[in-house]
Design a protein around this motif. Sequence first.
Motif, PDB file in Angstrom:
ATOM      1  N   SER A 199     -18.454  25.007 -39.691  1.00  0.00           N
ATOM      2  CA  SER A 199     -19.915  24.980 -39.772  1.00  0.00           C
ATOM      3  C   SER A 199     -20.528  25.099 -38.379  1.00  0.00           C
ATOM      4  O   SER A 199     -19.881  24.857 -37.358  1.00  0.00           O
ATOM      5  N   ASP A 200     -21.810  25.463 -38.347  1.00  0.00           N
ATOM      6  CA  ASP A 200     -22.515  25.578 -37.068  1.00  0.00           C
ATOM      7  C   ASP A 200     -22.510  24.250 -36.324  1.00  0.00           C
ATOM      8  O   ASP A 200     -22.385  24.209 -35.098  1.00  0.00           O
ATOM      9  N   GLU A 201     -22.648  23.150 -37.068  1.00  0.00           N
ATOM     10  CA  GLU A 201     -22.723  21.828 -36.432  1.00  0.00           C
ATOM     11  C   GLU A 201     -21.428  21.457 -35.730  1.00  0.00           C
ATOM     12  O   GLU A 201     -21.430  20.674 -34.780  1.00  0.00           O
ATOM     13  N   ASN A 202     -20.305  22.002 -36.191  1.00  0.00           N
ATOM     14  CA  ASN A 202     -19.016  21.640 -35.608  1.00  0.00           C
ATOM     15  C   ASN A 202     -18.510  22.641 -34.581  1.00  0.00           C
ATOM     16  O   ASN A 202     -17.387  22.507 -34.084  1.00  0.00           O
ATOM     17  N   ALA A 203     -19.315  23.640 -34.269  1.00  0.00           N
ATOM     18  CA  ALA A 203     -18.937  24.569 -33.209  1.00  0.00           C
ATOM     19  C   ALA A 203     -18.801  23.796 -31.900  1.00  0.00           C
ATOM     20  O   ALA A 203     -19.618  22.940 -31.573  1.00  0.00           O
ATOM     21  N   GLY A 204     -17.750  24.084 -31.161  1.00  0.00           N
ATOM     22  CA  GLY A 204     -17.502  23.411 -29.898  1.00  0.00           C
ATOM     23  C   GLY A 204     -16.611  22.194 -29.998  1.00  0.00           C
ATOM     24  O   GLY A 204     -16.242  21.625 -28.973  1.00  0.00           O
ATOM     25  N   ARG A 205     -16.239  21.784 -31.212  1.00  0.00           N
ATOM     26  CA  ARG A 205     -15.401  20.598 -31.383  1.00  0.00           C
ATOM     27  C   ARG A 205     -13.950  21.015 -31.593  1.00  0.00           C
ATOM     28  O   ARG A 205     -13.657  22.025 -32.230  1.00  0.00           O
ATOM     29  N   TRP A 206     -13.033  20.214 -31.062  1.00  0.00           N
ATOM     30  CA  TRP A 206     -11.619  20.412 -31.325  1.00  0.00           C
ATOM     31  C   TRP A 206     -11.258  19.813 -32.684  1.00  0.00           C
ATOM     32  O   TRP A 206     -11.715  18.718 -33.036  1.00  0.00           O
ATOM     33  N   PHE A 207     -10.428  20.543 -33.412  1.00  0.00           N
ATOM     34  CA  PHE A 207      -9.857  20.038 -34.654  1.00  0.00           C
ATOM     35  C   PHE A 207      -8.349  20.205 -34.595  1.00  0.00           C
ATOM     36  O   PHE A 207      -7.835  21.218 -34.120  1.00  0.00           O
ATOM     37  N   CYS A 208      -7.646  19.204 -35.097  1.00  0.00           N
ATOM     38  CA  CYS A 208      -6.192  19.260 -35.212  1.00  0.00           C
ATOM     39  C   CYS A 208      -5.845  19.541 -36.667  1.00  0.00           C
ATOM     40  O   CYS A 208      -6.250  18.792 -37.567  1.00  0.00           O
ATOM     41  N   VAL A 209      -5.124  20.618 -36.901  1.00  0.00           N
ATOM     42  CA  VAL A 209      -4.748  21.028 -38.256  1.00  0.00           C
ATOM     43  C   VAL A 209      -3.235  20.930 -38.388  1.00  0.00           C
ATOM     44  O   VAL A 209      -2.495  21.463 -37.558  1.00  0.00           O
ATOM     45  N   GLU A 210      -2.770  20.248 -39.429  1.00  0.00           N
ATOM     46  CA  GLU A 210      -1.332  20.122 -39.685  1.00  0.00           C
ATOM     47  C   GLU A 210      -1.031  20.539 -41.122  1.00  0.00           C
ATOM     48  O   GLU A 210      -1.717  20.124 -42.061  1.00  0.00           O
ATOM     49  N   GLY A 211      -0.014  21.370 -41.281  1.00  0.00           N
ATOM     50  CA  GLY A 211       0.439  21.785 -42.598  1.00  0.00           C
ATOM     51  C   GLY A 211       1.839  21.273 -42.892  1.00  0.00           C
ATOM     52  O   GLY A 211       2.595  20.925 -41.980  1.00  0.00           O
ATOM     53  N   HIS A 212       2.182  21.242 -44.174  1.00  0.00           N
ATOM     54  CA  HIS A 212       3.500  20.769 -44.609  1.00  0.00           C
ATOM     55  C   HIS A 212       3.937  21.577 -45.820  1.00  0.00           C
ATOM     56  O   HIS A 212       3.185  21.701 -46.798  1.00  0.00           O
ATOM     57  N   VAL A 213       5.124  22.136 -45.751  1.00  0.00           N
ATOM     58  CA  VAL A 213       5.707  22.871 -46.864  1.00  0.00           C
ATOM     59  C   VAL A 213       7.107  22.348 -47.143  1.00  0.00           C
ATOM     60  O   VAL A 213       7.889  22.127 -46.208  1.00  0.00           O
ATOM     61  N   ARG A 214       7.425  22.138 -48.422  1.00  0.00           N
ATOM     62  CA  ARG A 214       8.795  21.861 -48.841  1.00  0.00           C
ATOM     63  C   ARG A 214       9.113  22.766 -50.012  1.00  0.00           C
ATOM     64  O   ARG A 214       8.368  22.803 -51.000  1.00  0.00           O
ATOM     65  N   LEU A 215      10.204  23.513 -49.897  1.00  0.00           N
ATOM     66  CA  LEU A 215      10.622  24.373 -50.995  1.00  0.00           C
ATOM     67  C   LEU A 215      11.063  23.532 -52.191  1.00  0.00           C
ATOM     68  O   LEU A 215      11.529  22.401 -52.033  1.00  0.00           O
ATOM     69  N   ASN A 216      10.910  24.101 -53.370  1.00  0.00           N
ATOM     70  CA  ASN A 216      11.321  23.373 -54.566  1.00  0.00           C
ATOM     71  C   ASN A 216      12.839  23.225 -54.641  1.00  0.00           C
ATOM     72  O   ASN A 216      13.596  24.055 -54.127  1.00  0.00           O
ATOM     73  N   THR A 217      13.287  22.155 -55.262  1.00  0.00           N
ATOM     74  CA  THR A 217      14.691  22.043 -55.631  1.00  0.00           C
ATOM     75  C   THR A 217      15.011  23.209 -56.557  1.00  0.00           C
ATOM     76  O   THR A 217      14.230  23.498 -57.478  1.00  0.00           O
ATOM     77  N   PRO A 218      16.112  23.946 -56.337  1.00  0.00           N
ATOM     78  CA  PRO A 218      16.393  25.115 -57.186  1.00  0.00           C
ATOM     79  C   PRO A 218      16.263  24.799 -58.668  1.00  0.00           C
ATOM     80  O   PRO A 218      16.875  23.847 -59.178  1.00  0.00           O
ATOM     81  N   GLY A 219      15.413  25.574 -59.333  1.00  0.00           N
ATOM     82  CA  GLY A 219      15.208  25.408 -60.761  1.00  0.00           C
ATOM     83  C   GLY A 219      14.189  24.353 -61.148  1.00  0.00           C
ATOM     84  O   GLY A 219      13.894  24.183 -62.338  1.00  0.00           O
ATOM     85  N   GLU A 220      13.603  23.640 -60.156  1.00  0.00           N
ATOM     86  CA  GLU A 220      12.638  22.579 -60.444  1.00  0.00           C
ATOM     87  C   GLU A 220      11.246  22.961 -59.928  1.00  0.00           C
ATOM     88  O   GLU A 220      11.105  23.805 -59.047  1.00  0.00           O
TER      89      GLU A 220
END
Length: 379
Positions: A199-220
Amino acid sequence: MKNLLLFGLFYFLSQYGYAQTFTCQSSPDGTIWCDDFEDGIPLAQKYFEYDSNKGDCIVMDGVGRDGSKGIRVRWQAGEVSAGGIKKSFGRTPDNYIGKYSVFPNSSFNEIYWRMDVRHQIGWQGGGPAKLMRALTLANSNWATGAMAHLWSGGKDNVYLGMDPASGVTVDGTLKTTKYNDFDNLRWLGFKSGNIDMFSDENAGRWFCVEGHVRLNTPGENDGIFEFWINDTLQAGSYNLNWHGSWNADPNNMKINAIFFENYWNQGSPVEQERYFDNIVISTKRITCDCGQSAVDGNNISEIAVIYPNPASDYIEISKPSQGFEPSGVTNIQIFNFLGELVMEVEKIPSFVQRIDVSDLSAGVYFIQFDSQRIKFIKL
């Protein structure tokens, strides 16, 4: 005199916890790749693909978090692609993708990754589409077994969203034959975050973004994709079928790449910049507090935020969109970097408070109220 001022700045920062708290030398347990861009090694010698976009995506002094080195990304008006970097890890299908891969003999069913990102003050256009994604690159033609996208979307296009897609059928057959093979992808459900980082209001601010992925157990159907902004969970899916039984074959690829992207499908409306810093890829939860100053004025969980920052004539103080509701605040004090009191406002008529700082000299200052100190820069 200059050395004295620098010593005073260092002392003040060290006493109050404002110095940069994250470096790759202190990266958290589980880290398999870290880049704070301070090592001086060219990006082309660390990432299997690096697109500088003719100098628009480069490492620069002073553009990272807390004034450190970081990546400056610049879009020209109307430009779609502004460059980016691609990092491989674990087993890869060929020498090109495997260039500079870390832990090249390992297979990763689960990965966390994070990055700090900031958009310049005055940013226009909302979310610039692609930010980063984790992938299973299945062969040398970049057929994709899984893509965990983090890109902009949601209401008014000011939110970050997760958009998982699989190139493997539910019964375990690889269908994609190339990168972005849309005809053969299974889309597993877009979910938007709730922090309006674009958003315009948050321009200039630092944000920390973290993602997480885990593959499915085969067949689940137990695969995972989730993400956080500033350690606040934004969205998650916990019953995904990424690969059917395809990942049961030890010869097939697992998660082996993260792309850090600057691709704006509609093009940027004006010439403008954003900045990357503190990339971490890990087998364990990373969290964002390892990469944030104790008080940097840019953390949505702080008691308040100040803007614009840097400032020329005035600053405004407002509470964040969530968290602390101030009470009993009676005065505001502003200190220079030597710890000297340079301004005091005795009463706050409302919590959205504008303060005239036009008479202050250019430099680093700290605003204090309710036992909190927040850094801002006067231009």
